[in-house]
Design an enzyme around this catalytic site. Structure first.
Site, PDB file in Angstrom:
ATOM      1  N   ASP A 184       0.820  -1.224   0.000  1.00  0.00           N
ATOM      2  CA  ASP A 184       0.000   0.000   0.000  1.00  0.00           C
ATOM      3  C   ASP A 184       0.848   1.266   0.000  1.00  0.00           C
ATOM      4  O   ASP A 184       0.417   2.300   0.512  1.00  0.00           O
ATOM      5  CB  ASP A 184      -0.956   0.031   1.209  1.00  0.00           C
ATOM      6  CG  ASP A 184      -1.756  -1.248   1.326  1.00  0.00           C
ATOM      7  OD1 ASP A 184      -2.250  -1.701   0.293  1.00  0.00           O
ATOM      8  OD2 ASP A 184      -1.874  -1.791   2.439  1.00  0.00           O
ATOM      9  N   LYS A 201       2.272   2.244  -5.191  1.00  0.00           N
ATOM     10  CA  LYS A 201       2.976   1.803  -6.405  1.00  0.00           C
ATOM     11  C   LYS A 201       2.166   2.101  -7.667  1.00  0.00           C
ATOM     12  O   LYS A 201       2.715   2.515  -8.678  1.00  0.00           O
ATOM     13  CB  LYS A 201       3.264   0.296  -6.329  1.00  0.00           C
ATOM     14  CG  LYS A 201       4.213  -0.067  -5.205  1.00  0.00           C
ATOM     15  CD  LYS A 201       4.369  -1.568  -5.060  1.00  0.00           C
ATOM     16  CE  LYS A 201       3.167  -2.282  -4.501  1.00  0.00           C
ATOM     17  NZ  LYS A 201       2.815  -1.986  -3.115  1.00  0.00           N
ATOM     18  N   GLY A 202       0.847   1.887  -7.573  1.00  0.00           N
ATOM     19  CA  GLY A 202      -0.024   2.074  -8.746  1.00  0.00           C
ATOM     20  C   GLY A 202       0.116   3.475  -9.301  1.00  0.00           C
ATOM     21  O   GLY A 202       0.256   3.673 -10.507  1.00  0.00           O
ATOM     22  N   GLY A 225      -4.174  -4.166  -4.495  1.00  0.00           N
ATOM     23  CA  GLY A 225      -5.153  -3.165  -4.925  1.00  0.00           C
ATOM     24  C   GLY A 225      -4.381  -1.914  -5.280  1.00  0.00           C
ATOM     25  O   GLY A 225      -3.912  -1.208  -4.397  1.00  0.00           O
ATOM     26  N   HIS A 226      -4.167  -1.674  -6.547  1.00  0.00           N
ATOM     27  CA  HIS A 226      -3.383  -0.514  -6.969  1.00  0.00           C
ATOM     28  C   HIS A 226      -4.337   0.601  -7.406  1.00  0.00           C
ATOM     29  O   HIS A 226      -5.072   0.456  -8.378  1.00  0.00           O
ATOM     30  CB  HIS A 226      -2.420  -0.896  -8.102  1.00  0.00           C
ATOM     31  CG  HIS A 226      -1.333  -1.825  -7.628  1.00  0.00           C
ATOM     32  ND1 HIS A 226      -0.428  -2.419  -8.457  1.00  0.00           N
ATOM     33  CD2 HIS A 226      -1.007  -2.243  -6.380  1.00  0.00           C
ATOM     34  CE1 HIS A 226       0.407  -3.162  -7.741  1.00  0.00           C
ATOM     35  NE2 HIS A 226       0.061  -3.076  -6.476  1.00  0.00           N
ATOM     36  N   GLN A 229       2.259  -5.837  -3.316  1.00  0.00           N
ATOM     37  CA  GLN A 229       2.551  -5.937  -1.883  1.00  0.00           C
ATOM     38  C   GLN A 229       3.859  -5.177  -1.569  1.00  0.00           C
ATOM     39  O   GLN A 229       4.208  -4.275  -2.296  1.00  0.00           O
ATOM     40  CB  GLN A 229       2.640  -7.396  -1.402  1.00  0.00           C
ATOM     41  CG  GLN A 229       1.297  -8.116  -1.393  1.00  0.00           C
ATOM     42  CD  GLN A 229       0.887  -8.684  -2.732  1.00  0.00           C
ATOM     43  OE1 GLN A 229       1.675  -9.340  -3.385  1.00  0.00           O
ATOM     44  NE2 GLN A 229      -0.322  -8.422  -3.146  1.00  0.00           N
ATOM     45  N   THR A 232      -8.398  -3.374  -1.373  1.00  0.00           N
ATOM     46  CA  THR A 232      -8.985  -4.656  -1.772  1.00  0.00           C
ATOM     47  C   THR A 232     -10.042  -5.107  -0.775  1.00  0.00           C
ATOM     48  O   THR A 232     -11.103  -5.593  -1.153  1.00  0.00           O
ATOM     49  CB  THR A 232      -7.871  -5.724  -1.889  1.00  0.00           C
ATOM     50  OG1 THR A 232      -6.982  -5.295  -2.905  1.00  0.00           O
ATOM     51  CG2 THR A 232      -8.426  -7.086  -2.248  1.00  0.00           C
ATOM     52  N   ARG A 236     -10.348  -2.992   4.851  1.00  0.00           N
ATOM     53  CA  ARG A 236      -9.967  -3.063   6.273  1.00  0.00           C
ATOM     54  C   ARG A 236      -9.149  -1.832   6.671  1.00  0.00           C
ATOM     55  O   ARG A 236      -8.341  -1.344   5.873  1.00  0.00           O
ATOM     56  CB  ARG A 236      -9.098  -4.306   6.532  1.00  0.00           C
ATOM     57  CG  ARG A 236      -9.846  -5.598   6.390  1.00  0.00           C
ATOM     58  CD  ARG A 236      -8.937  -6.785   6.660  1.00  0.00           C
ATOM     59  NE  ARG A 236      -7.898  -6.928   5.655  1.00  0.00           N
ATOM     60  CZ  ARG A 236      -6.919  -7.809   5.708  1.00  0.00           C
ATOM     61  NH1 ARG A 236      -6.834  -8.629   6.738  1.00  0.00           N
ATOM     62  NH2 ARG A 236      -6.017  -7.903   4.763  1.00  0.00           N
ATOM     63  N   SER A 287       5.598  12.557  -3.528  1.00  0.00           N
ATOM     64  CA  SER A 287       4.186  12.605  -3.906  1.00  0.00           C
ATOM     65  C   SER A 287       3.409  13.341  -2.820  1.00  0.00           C
ATOM     66  O   SER A 287       3.587  13.079  -1.638  1.00  0.00           O
ATOM     67  CB  SER A 287       3.674  11.179  -4.086  1.00  0.00           C
ATOM     68  OG  SER A 287       2.280  11.192  -4.258  1.00  0.00           O
ATOM     69  N   VAL A 288       2.553  14.293  -3.244  1.00  0.00           N
ATOM     70  CA  VAL A 288       1.847  15.130  -2.263  1.00  0.00           C
ATOM     71  C   VAL A 288       0.330  15.019  -2.399  1.00  0.00           C
ATOM     72  O   VAL A 288      -0.408  15.902  -2.006  1.00  0.00           O
ATOM     73  CB  VAL A 288       2.302  16.610  -2.382  1.00  0.00           C
ATOM     74  CG1 VAL A 288       3.736  16.775  -1.904  1.00  0.00           C
ATOM     75  CG2 VAL A 288       2.156  17.123  -3.814  1.00  0.00           C
TER      76      VAL A 288
END
Ligand code: IMP
Length: 423
Positions: free
Chosen positions: A13, A16-17, A40-41, A224, A300, A303, A412-413
Site C-alpha cells: 500500500d 505503487k499504482g 489493490g493498486h 505488496q 482490496t 480493512r 508525492s503530495v
C-alpha cells in the site's frame, strides 16, 4: 536495454499504482511479476478513481503494452470484473493486455481453502485478504497447479474437476464450517475463464527477452511490499510470493544482469494491514490522525490499516535486499500539521542498540528508538516544485537520503497523477 523495477519497501500500500501510472509514459511495456488479486493498486486521474488488482497499472495509457507475468496468480472471476470496469471507461485492452501462459490460476476452492486455513488458525491468523493466494502458490510449488496455458487444452475442465475434488477433500481436514455452493462457484469460474480466453496468451519470458533485444523499455511492477516477502518478510505474517527484486527475475523470466534501475516506493510514515509485528505502530491520536488524513483503508478489503512512524531500520533492510537505486516518497502531505515527526533509526534489542533488522521484531523483542523532527503546517497538496516544500520537510527528506544513501527522486503530495514533485 535493461528492465527497471518498481517495488514497495514496506508492508504494501505504498502507492505503487500511482507511480507506475506516472512513469508509464517512459516505457513500452509494463509487466506485473508476482501476487494476484490480493493487491489493490489505486490510480486517480481526470476526476476518476480506478483500482486494479491483477492488471498492470499501465493499462490506462494509449501506447504501453501490459504483461501479466508467469509469477502472477490470476483469479478469472476477479479478472473478469476488472475487465468489465475497464469496459465502463472505454479502455480498449484487447490489443495491449498480454497474459503469460505460465501464470497460475486461482480456483474457487483455493479461496475456500484460504478461508478454512485462516479460520482454523483463530487468533494466530495471518490476516489474509482471503483471495486464495496462499493455497494457489502452494499448488504451484507442490506441482499440482493449473496454469493459463492449460485453458488452451481440450481437457482443461477435467484438470479443473480433479483439482477441485482434491481441494474439497482437503477442506475436511480443517475442522471449520465453510459454506459454499460449488455449482454457483463453478459457473462463475467458467464465465471468468471465457472472458480470459478473449485475451492474448503469450510465452511471456520469450516475449520479454525479445523486447529487451529490440531495445524496448520495460518496467516490472511489483505488488505488496518487501516486508511481506515470503523469504525476507515478517514470516509467517507475509504473502506467499517473492515481492522483492529477485521475484521480478523468476516472475518474468528476466535474468539478473538485465535489471537496471530499482525504484523503491515508501510512505513518509508506515502502514500495515493484517496481523504481524510492526515496531513503530502508534496506538494514540497521532496514529488515528494518520489513518484519517491518509484514508488508510485497504483498497482490496476495505480493512483499516494500522499506522506508525517511518522505520528506517526496516527501510534500509528493504533497500539492501532489493538493491534500490532511487527512492520515491509517498504521502508526505499526510504529515502536515504534526508538531513533531518521528523516525525510528535503531532498535533496542536484547539490551543493545542495533541498526539492522533482527530475526524477531515482535514488541517483546524490539523497542524502537526515534529521532525527532520539527513538523510543518503547510498544506502540500497543491505544490508542484521542490523549492515550494517547507524547510522542515526538506530536512526530513535529506535525513532519509543521508541514512539510506539513496536519492529521493519523487515526492508525492496527493493521490492524483498531477500531485507529483520530481526532484
Ligand atoms: P494474502 O497474500 O492475501 O494471503 O495476505 C497475506 C498478508 O499480506 C496479510 O497480512 C495481508 O493483509 C497482506 N497483504 C496482501 N496483499 C496486500 C496488499 O496488496 N497490500 C497490503 N497488504 C497486503
Amino acid at each position: 536495454m535493461a528492465v527497471d523495477l518498481l517495488l514497495g519497501l514496506q508492508w504494501g500500500d505504498e502507492g505503487k499504482g500511482k507511480i507506475v501510472d506516472v512513469l508509464t509514459k517512459n516505457y513500452d511495456i509494463i509487466a506485473r511479476f508476482q501476487g494476484g488479486p490480493n493487491a489493490g493498486h489505486t490510480l486517480i486521474f481526470d476526476g476518476h478513481k480506478h483500482v486494479l488488482h491483477t492488471i498492470p497499472s499501465g493499462i490506462f495509457h494509449d501506447t504501453a503494452l501490459n504483461v501479466v507475468g508467469n509469477g502472477v496468480v490470476i483469479d478469472p472471476v476477479i479478472f473478469k470484473r476488472e475487465l468489465e470496469n475497464l469496459d465502463k471507461h472505454n479502455i480498449n485492452y484487447t490489443e495491449k493486455l498480454l497474459i503469460s501462459r505460465k501464470a497460475h490460476l486461482i480456483l474457487p476452492t483455493h479461496r475456500l481453502l484460504d478461508a478454512a486455513s485462516e479460520t482454523s488458525k483463530g487468533k494466530a491468523k495471518i490476516g489474509s485478504t482471503l483471495k486464495g493466494i496462499g493455497p494457489t502458490y502452494m499448488d504451484k510449488t507442490g506441482r499440482n497447479g493449473m496454469r493459463v496455458g492449460d485453458l488452451e487444452l481440450e481437457n482443461w475442465r477435467d484438470k479443473y474437476q480433479s483439482l477441485t475434488a482434491k481441494h474439497i477433500k482437503m477442506l475436511d481436514f480443517f475442522d471449520v464450517d465453510i459454506q459454499y455452493d460449488l455449482k454457483e462457484l463453478e459457473e462463475e469460474f467458467c464465465a471468468g475463464v471465457e472472458k480470459l480466453r478473449t485475451l492474448q496468451f503469450i510465452d511471456s519470458e520469450e516475449f520479454l527477452n525479445n523486447a529487451i533485444k529490440e531495445k524496448k523499455t520495460i518496467l516490472a511492477e511489483g505488488a505488496q511490499g518487501s516486508l511481506l516477502d515470503i523469504d525476507f518478510g515478517t514470516y509467517p505474517f507475509v504473502t506467499s510470493s517473492n515481492t522483492t527484486a529477485a521475484g521480478a527475475c523468476t516472475g518474468l523470466g528476466v535474468a539478473p544482469n538485465r535489471i537496471g534501475d530499482v525504484f523503491g516506493i515508501f510512505k513518509a510514515y508506515t502502514t500495515r494491514v493484517g496481523s504481524g509485528p510492526f515496531p513503530t505502530e502508534l496506538f494514540d491520536e497521532d496514529g488515528a490522525t494518520m489513518a484519517k488524513v491518509g484514508h488508510e483503508f485497504g483498497a482490496t478489503t476495505g480493512r483499516p490499516r494500522r499506522c506508525g512512524w517511518l522505520d528506517l531500520v526496516a527501510l534500509k533492510y528493504a533497500i539492501q535486499v532489493n538493491g534500490v537505486t532511487q527512492l520515491m516518497m509517498m504521502k508526505g502531505d499526510v504529515l502536515s500539521g504534526f508538531d513533531t515527526i518521528k523516525v525510528c533509526t535503531s532498535y533496542k534489542y536484547k539490551g543493545e542498540e542495533i541498526t539492522h533488522l533482527p530475526y524477531n521484531i515482535e514488541p517483546e523483542n524490539v523497542t524502537p528508538i526515534f529521532t525527532e523532527f520539527k513538523g510543518w503546517e503547510k498544506d502540500l497538496t497543491s505544490l508542484t516544485e521542490e523549492n515550494q516544500l517547507p524547510e522542515s520537510l526538506m530536512s526530513y527528506i535529506e535525513f532519509i537520503e543521508k541514512e539510506t544513501e539513496v536519492p529521493i527522486k519523487i515526492v508525492s503530495v496527493g493521490p492524483d497523477r498531477k500531485q507529483t514533485i520530481l526532484r
